[in-house]
Design a protein around this motif. Structure first.
Motif, PDB file in Angstrom:
ATOM      1  N   SER A   1       0.856  -1.193   0.000  1.00 10.94           N
ATOM      2  CA  SER A   1       0.000   0.000   0.000  1.00 10.94           C
ATOM      3  C   SER A   1       0.888   1.237   0.000  1.00 10.94           C
ATOM      4  CB  SER A   1      -0.884  -0.002   1.250  1.00 10.94           C
ATOM      5  OG  SER A   1      -1.389   1.291   1.519  1.00 10.94           O
ATOM      6  N   PHE A   2       0.461   2.258  -0.730  1.00 14.83           N
ATOM      7  CA  PHE A   2       1.183   3.536  -0.688  1.00 14.83           C
ATOM      8  C   PHE A   2       1.249   4.060   0.738  1.00 14.83           C
ATOM      9  CE2 PHE A   2       0.741   8.250  -0.763  1.00 14.83           C
ATOM     10  CZ  PHE A   2       2.017   8.551  -1.212  1.00 14.83           C
ATOM     11  N   LEU A   3       0.227   3.761   1.530  1.00 15.29           N
ATOM     12  CA  LEU A   3       0.175   4.269   2.897  1.00 15.29           C
ATOM     13  C   LEU A   3       1.212   3.625   3.811  1.00 15.29           C
ATOM     14  CD1 LEU A   3      -3.701   4.519   3.433  1.00 15.29           C
ATOM     15  CD2 LEU A   3      -2.104   6.261   2.583  1.00 15.29           C
ATOM     16  N   GLU A   4       1.913   2.600   3.326  1.00 15.87           N
ATOM     17  CA  GLU A   4       3.006   2.008   4.097  1.00 15.87           C
ATOM     18  C   GLU A   4       4.213   2.937   4.155  1.00 15.87           C
ATOM     19  OE1 GLU A   4       4.008  -2.015   2.939  1.00 15.87           O
ATOM     20  OE2 GLU A   4       1.913  -2.454   2.466  1.00 15.87           O
ATOM     21  N   VAL A   5       4.281   3.891   3.256  1.00 10.92           N
ATOM     22  CA  VAL A   5       5.392   4.850   3.253  1.00 10.92           C
ATOM     23  C   VAL A   5       5.183   5.866   4.377  1.00 10.92           C
ATOM     24  CG1 VAL A   5       6.596   6.611   1.909  1.00 10.92           C
ATOM     25  CG2 VAL A   5       5.674   4.579   0.767  1.00 10.92           C
ATOM     26  N   ASP A   6       6.218   6.125   5.142  1.00 14.96           N
ATOM     27  CA  ASP A   6       6.117   7.097   6.239  1.00 14.96           C
ATOM     28  C   ASP A   6       5.639   8.453   5.721  1.00 14.96           C
ATOM     29  OD1 ASP A   6       6.994   5.252   8.086  1.00 14.96           O
ATOM     30  OD2 ASP A   6       9.089   5.944   8.063  1.00 14.96           O
ATOM     31  N   GLY A   7       4.615   8.995   6.366  1.00 18.36           N
ATOM     32  CA  GLY A   7       4.109  10.307   6.009  1.00 18.36           C
ATOM     33  C   GLY A   7       3.179  10.327   4.804  1.00 18.36           C
ATOM     34  N   ALA A   8       2.839   9.149   4.260  1.00 21.75           N
ATOM     35  CA  ALA A   8       1.994   9.111   3.060  1.00 21.75           C
ATOM     36  C   ALA A   8       0.623   9.722   3.316  1.00 21.75           C
ATOM     37  CB  ALA A   8       1.856   7.675   2.563  1.00 21.75           C
ATOM     38  N   LYS A   9       0.092   9.521   4.514  1.00 23.33           N
ATOM     39  CA  LYS A   9      -1.241  10.060   4.820  1.00 23.33           C
ATOM     40  C   LYS A   9      -1.266  11.581   4.826  1.00 23.33           C
ATOM     41  CE  LYS A   9      -2.085   7.538   8.554  1.00 23.33           C
ATOM     42  NZ  LYS A   9      -2.820   7.026   9.741  1.00 23.33           N
ATOM     43  N   ASP A  10      -0.100  12.202   4.952  1.00 27.63           N
ATOM     44  CA  ASP A  10      -0.050  13.667   4.933  1.00 27.63           C
ATOM     45  C   ASP A  10      -0.371  14.229   3.551  1.00 27.63           C
ATOM     46  OD1 ASP A  10       0.730  13.622   7.586  1.00 27.63           O
ATOM     47  OD2 ASP A  10       2.873  13.713   7.100  1.00 27.63           O
ATOM     48  N   ILE A  11      -0.126  13.418   2.514  1.00 32.47           N
ATOM     49  CA  ILE A  11      -0.238  13.952   1.150  1.00 32.47           C
ATOM     50  C   ILE A  11      -1.178  13.153   0.256  1.00 32.47           C
ATOM     51  CG2 ILE A  11       2.068  14.965   1.201  1.00 32.47           C
ATOM     52  CD1 ILE A  11       2.968  12.551  -0.549  1.00 32.47           C
ATOM     53  N   GLY A  12      -1.852  12.135   0.784  1.00 26.24           N
ATOM     54  CA  GLY A  12      -2.667  11.353  -0.140  1.00 26.24           C
ATOM     55  C   GLY A  12      -3.654  10.409   0.495  1.00 26.24           C
ATOM     56  N   VAL A  13      -4.405   9.758  -0.400  1.00 23.69           N
ATOM     57  CA  VAL A  13      -5.397   8.758  -0.010  1.00 23.69           C
ATOM     58  C   VAL A  13      -5.229   7.537  -0.902  1.00 23.69           C
ATOM     59  CG1 VAL A  13      -7.128  10.370   0.879  1.00 23.69           C
ATOM     60  CG2 VAL A  13      -7.139   9.748  -1.562  1.00 23.69           C
ATOM     61  N   GLU A  14      -5.892   6.462  -0.500  1.00 24.73           N
ATOM     62  CA  GLU A  14      -5.874   5.239  -1.283  1.00 24.73           C
ATOM     63  C   GLU A  14      -7.305   4.796  -1.550  1.00 24.73           C
ATOM     64  OE1 GLU A  14      -2.417   2.394  -1.478  1.00 24.73           O
ATOM     65  OE2 GLU A  14      -3.553   1.705   0.273  1.00 24.73           O
ATOM     66  N   LEU A  15      -7.527   4.282  -2.765  1.00 27.60           N
ATOM     67  CA  LEU A  15      -8.818   3.717  -3.155  1.00 27.60           C
ATOM     68  C   LEU A  15      -8.729   2.208  -2.978  1.00 27.60           C
ATOM     69  CD1 LEU A  15      -9.264   5.710  -6.489  1.00 27.60           C
ATOM     70  CD2 LEU A  15     -10.177   6.310  -4.237  1.00 27.60           C
ATOM     71  N   PHE A  16      -9.582   1.678  -2.117  1.00 25.84           N
ATOM     72  CA  PHE A  16      -9.554   0.257  -1.749  1.00 25.84           C
ATOM     73  C   PHE A  16     -10.918  -0.344  -2.039  1.00 25.84           C
ATOM     74  CE2 PHE A  16     -10.360  -2.752   1.923  1.00 25.84           C
ATOM     75  CZ  PHE A  16      -9.680  -3.816   1.379  1.00 25.84           C
ATOM     76  N   SER A  17     -10.932  -1.488  -2.719  1.00 30.10           N
ATOM     77  CA  SER A  17     -12.183  -2.058  -3.210  1.00 30.10           C
ATOM     78  C   SER A  17     -12.307  -3.534  -2.838  1.00 30.10           C
ATOM     79  CB  SER A  17     -12.242  -1.907  -4.729  1.00 30.10           C
ATOM     80  OG  SER A  17     -13.333  -2.602  -5.272  1.00 30.10           O
ATOM     81  N   LEU A  18     -13.566  -3.987  -2.711  1.00 25.41           N
ATOM     82  CA  LEU A  18     -13.847  -5.407  -2.504  1.00 25.41           C
ATOM     83  C   LEU A  18     -14.228  -6.097  -3.804  1.00 25.41           C
ATOM     84  CD1 LEU A  18     -15.965  -5.320   0.812  1.00 25.41           C
ATOM     85  CD2 LEU A  18     -13.496  -5.132   0.489  1.00 25.41           C
ATOM     86  N   SER A  19     -14.300  -5.352  -4.898  1.00 21.72           N
ATOM     87  CA  SER A  19     -14.838  -5.877  -6.155  1.00 21.72           C
ATOM     88  C   SER A  19     -14.076  -7.070  -6.691  1.00 21.72           C
ATOM     89  CB  SER A  19     -14.847  -4.776  -7.219  1.00 21.72           C
ATOM     90  OG  SER A  19     -15.753  -3.757  -6.887  1.00 21.72           O
ATOM     91  N   LYS A  20     -12.751  -6.991  -6.692  1.00 17.68           N
ATOM     92  CA  LYS A  20     -11.946  -8.043  -7.300  1.00 17.68           C
ATOM     93  C   LYS A  20     -11.482  -9.072  -6.284  1.00 17.68           C
ATOM     94  CE  LYS A  20     -12.141  -5.807 -11.253  1.00 17.68           C
ATOM     95  NZ  LYS A  20     -12.731  -4.510 -10.900  1.00 17.68           N
TER      96      LYS A  20
END
Length: 391
Positions: A216-235
Motif C-alpha cells: 500500500s502507498f500508505l506504508e510509506v512514512d508520512g503518506a497520509k499527509d499527502i494522499g489517499v488510497e482507493l480500496f475495493s472489494l470488487s476483485k
C-alpha cells in the motif's frame, strides 16, 4: 438540447462500446467470448452471501441506510489495513463509497478547481480522465518506463506546475505491473517536491503472482499527509456488483469525500455494509483461493499466446493480460476484426490512452478451458494477419 461543456468533455466509455458490440453479436445468434471487461466471474465466498441473505430478512434494513459507513465496517477496514499492510488508520481516515469508481470522481471534485491539472498514467484506467474532466480539471498523461512504472524523471516541471493531484495504480490496470515499496517512496518524494496530492488505486491489491507483493502507498512514512488510497472489494472478494469501496488516508480529504457522499447518495444499502464486514473478516485463505485461480488462468492463457509467438507483458498481478497486436493495426480496428473473425472481444489499447495504441487487454474472467480456446483464437488471428501483411 445543449449540454454543458463539462459533460461534452467526457470521453466515450470504451467498456460501453464493448458491451454494445457483444450485444449485437449475441442478438444475431453468434457465440461470443467476452474478455473485454474486467468483471469477475467468480462467486463471493458463501459466508458473505449468507450474511447478505440474513440481513435482508430484517425489516429495519429496508429504510434509508446511514449516510456514512457503520462503525463496524470502518473498524473492519482498519483491521484489514493493519493486518495486511501494517498501516494504522483511525475511523475518521476511512470513507465508504459506492464503488471506488465513485471515489475517483469524489476525490477529483474535492481537490480540483476549474482548469487545474491532474496527472494520469498513460496507458491507465480511463475513468481517471472522466473523473478529472467532470470536476472541470485537465488530465495530463505522464510516461511509464519499460517496466510500466512511473518515469518520474521525464515529468517536466512545465507539465506538472499547474497540477494538483496524481493518480497511481499498482497492481496496474491495464498493464498488470506491480510496484514495490521503493517505487512508492520515490512517488512520495516527487509529489512532495511538486506539491501534489497522491491518489493511489489499490483495487487489485493482493492479487499478485509468482510470490510478488503489492504494498500500500500508505506504508510509506508520512503518506497520509499527502494522499489517499482507493480500496475495493470488487476483485479480491468477487463483489463487483455490490458496489462497495473505500477512500482511506488523509483525514481532510476523507472528510471531504464523506461530505460529497452525503450530497450525492443516501448511503450504501445496510445489508451490503454488513456483508462487507463479513468479507473483510474472512480468513486470508479466501483471497489466496482467488489469487490461485487467476494465477492458473494467467499461466494457461499466456502459455498459449507464447506458443503462437504473441508478445505480452508478463502479468505481475491483477486479472488482465496486456499483449502486442500486429504493427500495422490500430487497436480499435484490430478489436473489431478479431470479433468479426473469431468471436473474441478484447479491450483495444487506445481505450487506455495514447500509450496503449499497438496493444490489447484481455480479462481473465472465464474458465480455464474458455481462456485456452480464446488464446488460441487470438494467436491464430494474429498469425493470419501477419501472413497477409507479408503478401
Amino acid at each position: 438540447m445543449k449540454l454543458s461543456k463539462r459533460f461534452d468533455a467526457v470521453p466515450d466509455n470504451i467498456f460501453t462500446f464493448l458491451d454494445g458490440q457483444a450485444m449485437k453479436k449475441r442478438e444475431a445468434g453468434l457465440r461470443v467470448i467476452d474478455l473485454g471487461k474486467g468483471s469477475p466471474d467468480l462467486t463471493p465466498p458463501g459466508h458473505i452471501i449468507q450474511k447478505m441473505i440474513d440481513e435482508l430478512k430484517r425489516n429495519e434494513v429496508h429504510t434509508y441506510p446511514p449516510f456514512l459507513a457503520i462503525p463496524s465496517l470502518k473498524r473492519a477496514v482498519i483491521d484489514y489495513y493493519w493486518l495486511n499492510h501494517g498501516v494504522s488508520l483511525e475511523e475518521d481516515e476511512v470513507a465508504l463509497v459506492p464503488g471506488t469508481k465513485t471515489g475517483i470522481h469524489m476525490v477529483s471534485q474535492a481537490i480540483l478547481d476549474a482548469g487545474d491539472a491532474a496527472l494520469v498514467p498513460d496507458p491507465g484506467y480511463p475513468d481517471y480522465i472522466s473523473g478529472i474532466r467532470l470536476a472541470g480539471g485537465i488530465d495530463v498523461p505522464y510516461p511509464l518506463d519499460k517496466d510500466y512504472l512511473p518515469d518520474l524523471g521525464k515529468i517536466k516541471y512545465e507539465i506538472s506546475k499547474n497540477a494538483r493531484l496524481i493518480f497511481v495504480n499498482y497492481p496496474s490496470n491495464p498493464i498488470s505491473a506491480v510496484a514495490d515499496i521503493e517505487v512508492f517512496k520515490e512517488i512520495k518524494g516527487f509529489t512532495q517536491r511538486r506539491g501534489l496530492v497522491v491518489v493511489s488505486d489499490i483495487a487489485y491489491g493482493p492479487i499478485t503472482f509468482d510470490n510478488k507483493r503489492s504494498p500500500s502507498f500508505l506504508e510509506v512514512d508520512g503518506a497520509k499527509d499527502i494522499g489517499v488510497e482507493l480500496f475495493s472489494l470488487s476483485k479480491i472478494y468477487s463483489m463487483a456488483g455490490w458496489r462497495v469501496g473505500f477512500v482511506v488516508g488523509n483525514r481532510e480529504l476523507v472528510k471531504a469525500v464523506e461530505s460529497l457522499t452525503v450530497q450525492y447518495f443516501a448511503g450504501v444499502f445496510l445489508p451490503v455494509q454488513e456483508a462487507a464486514v463479513s468479507a473483510l473478516k474472512s480468513p486470508y485463505e479466501e483471497i489466496q483461493k482467488v489469487v490461485s485461480i487467476y494465477q492458473d488462468r494467467k499461466e494457461v492463457f499466456t502459455g498459449v499466446l507464447k506458443s503462437h509467438g504473441v508478445e505480452f507483458f508478463n502479468p505481475g498481478g491483477t486479472i488482465y493480460v496486456w499483449y502486442k497486436i500486429p504493427d500495422d493495426a490500430s487497436s480499435m480496428t484490430y478489436a473489431a476484426e478479431l470479433l468479426d473473425s473469431k468471436g473474441v472481444i478484447v479491450a483495444p489499447g487506445i481505450g487506455f490512452g495514447r500509450g496503449g495504441e499497438g496493444y490489447a487487454r484481455v480479462s481473465l474472467t472465464k474458465d480455464v478451458g474458455i481462456l485456452e480456446e480464446a488464446a488460441g483464437l487470438i494467436g491464430s488471428f494474429q498469425e493470419e494477419k501477419t501472413r497477409r501483411g507479408r503478401l
